[in-house]
Design a protein around this motif. Sequence first.
Motif, short mmCIF file in Angstrom:
data_model
loop_
_atom_site.label_atom_id
_atom_site.label_comp_id
_atom_site.label_asym_id
_atom_site.label_seq_id
_atom_site.Cartn_x
_atom_site.Cartn_y
_atom_site.Cartn_z
N MET A 425 -9.48 2.61 8.11
CA MET A 425 -10.16 3.60 7.32
C MET A 425 -9.43 4.82 7.16
O MET A 425 -9.40 5.48 6.40
N PHE A 426 -8.74 5.32 8.38
CA PHE A 426 -7.82 6.29 8.37
C PHE A 426 -6.42 6.10 7.31
O PHE A 426 -6.22 7.19 6.68
N VAL A 427 -5.87 4.84 7.41
CA VAL A 427 -4.98 4.88 6.54
C VAL A 427 -5.25 4.72 4.89
O VAL A 427 -4.79 5.37 4.29
N GLY A 428 -6.42 4.07 4.65
CA GLY A 428 -6.99 4.23 3.25
C GLY A 428 -6.38 3.29 2.28
O GLY A 428 -5.64 2.22 2.49
N ALA A 429 -6.46 3.68 0.96
CA ALA A 429 -6.01 2.87 -0.28
C ALA A 429 -4.47 3.55 -0.39
O ALA A 429 -3.98 4.01 0.18
N SER A 430 -4.04 3.27 -1.81
CA SER A 430 -2.73 3.75 -2.28
C SER A 430 -2.88 4.84 -3.07
O SER A 430 -3.98 5.17 -3.66
N PRO A 431 -1.73 5.79 -3.21
CA PRO A 431 -1.92 6.82 -4.16
C PRO A 431 -1.85 6.47 -5.27
O PRO A 431 -1.64 5.44 -5.95
N GLY A 432 -2.87 7.33 -6.16
CA GLY A 432 -2.98 7.12 -7.50
C GLY A 432 -4.03 6.04 -7.83
O GLY A 432 -4.47 5.80 -8.96
N GLY A 433 -4.77 5.65 -6.76
CA GLY A 433 -6.04 4.63 -6.92
C GLY A 433 -7.25 5.31 -6.79
O GLY A 433 -7.22 6.35 -6.88
#
Length: 576
Positions: A425-433
């Motif tokens: 959850m800390f890492v999350g998704a990718s930028p621009g998403g």
Amino acid sequence: MRSHVRKMPITTFKAAVALLALLAVRFGFELPWPALDVALVVIGFAYAVLLMLPSKDASFLEVLSMDRWTTFFTGVFALLTALLLLLAALGTIPVSSLGSLVFSVSVGYLSLIGFRLFLSHLGSWVINTFPPPAILAVTLGIVIIIGTILLSMPGATTSPIGFLDAFFTSTSATCVTGLIVLDTGGAFTTFGQVIILTMIQIGGLGLMTFVAFFALFLGHRVGLRENVSFTRVVDSEFVSDLRKVLASIIGWTLTIEAIGAFILVTIWRTLRPTWTFVKVLWHSIFHSVSSFCNAGFSLNTTNLEFYQTSPATCFIVGSLIVLGGLGFVVLTVTAARLVGRIKTGRSERLPLQARFVIILTAVLIGLALVVFLVLEWNNTLAGMTFTQKVSNAFLEAVTPRTAGFNTVPTASLSGAVKWLFVILMFVGASPGGTGGGVKTSTVGLMFVGFRSLLRHRPQPELWSRRIPSYDFQRAAVVIVLGVLLFAFSSVLILYTERASLASGQRGPLDFIFETMSAFGTVGLSTGVTPELTHLGRLIIIFTMFLGRIGPATIATATGRWQKLKYRYPEARITIG
């Protein structure tokens, strides 16, 4: 931003607000006034006529070219109305149903026109008032406030709710988190669910994405200042690329969500034989949008646990989450390379950013899937077939990185898996998403820097390319500030919920898990959200909002560096 909308009393900002307010009052208070419904139909026809009428200053053709979005909406409204009248005259539809159908078409037309005018004026004000780093926070704040007001209306809920519950739900939807204090499918009416879904869509893409899209495509002349602001907001590298970026964002969103909804309809019609087609269709649309936007909102009381025996549902929802979290630029570049390979037979290497994001995403999903299978095989996955276990593990490996859907009870997960989810959850998704977290590329860049340090390289390197030290600094700032925000919120939550801890009903991990879910805008919960005190809910609201805007705001504010004409002597600092 110079508007091409005709300068008339009905196209002002006040008129747009009045129009949307009238619609909100009609449906928000469920007023059974036939006269009001007739008035809305009359207003719809009046708008269509007045907007299209030629004047002394503009001919009919010039009027059509002034604002093509308004022309398009008005043309569709006229065609649908004419079609309904024709079908009624031919006896295809009963005359008794004609009034309600014309009313529905008029409401849809007025909603689009009001939304169009509102965005036009609001976008101009935001762009001319705030610097790019503040735009995301301001626009999301505006959406949250409007959403709170709308969800507080009697027509939005099946029974009255408090202001704090409406505020919490609005923030969770706009920040595409998915944490809920009320059952979305049971506590909210269709009107309320539409409001929530609208906030999810706006929150996932960003309000200024819609403003920029309407401004640049057939609606406005945009000056250099606005172009630059839009470029910073939607993360486009060059002003000249802005139209392509916006077109890809809207295009990918509508296409993927439509395909996802269609597939879910075909699956769920079989799994839900007692549901009407309209209910299956609405659930499919809602969950498709919620999945792609990484929101995690569900119309089911137990989220997606009903579908744990449906591998197709797990894979479709998981795929929608991954596609939304990859980022629109990555999707566009990858699709272009695949099309080029099909046409020419030659494969062209993806840009470094796209390769980096895709590999990181695949590694995170793969590792999480394996760990989840190993640790939960005889726990939450017990009793399932092999295919069901793998499909559920796939969704559970994907969803912690900001989606929030679950097919197995989160509270029943082992402690080790819960801590794994906290990391994801800390890492999350990718930028621009559409997802949250500190982003995959941010964490990946730190590992690249660590590798370069071990190899005694003065600058981070990746695949025979030098990564600017400035980007490494930005990544470190995002991670450090993220850790500080999470730690600060966790301490506050553990203090405000000390009574629950003292009673033994909940453990510290439950609240730490909840806080990280809010920071990463995930939405997974062990069930403590409805049990939070008022102060605890405010802390989660604060965490969701900062978690959504924080990394993006830092990235926007630090996207350009200042070139200095001087250079100080170097000094070393001892660490470790």
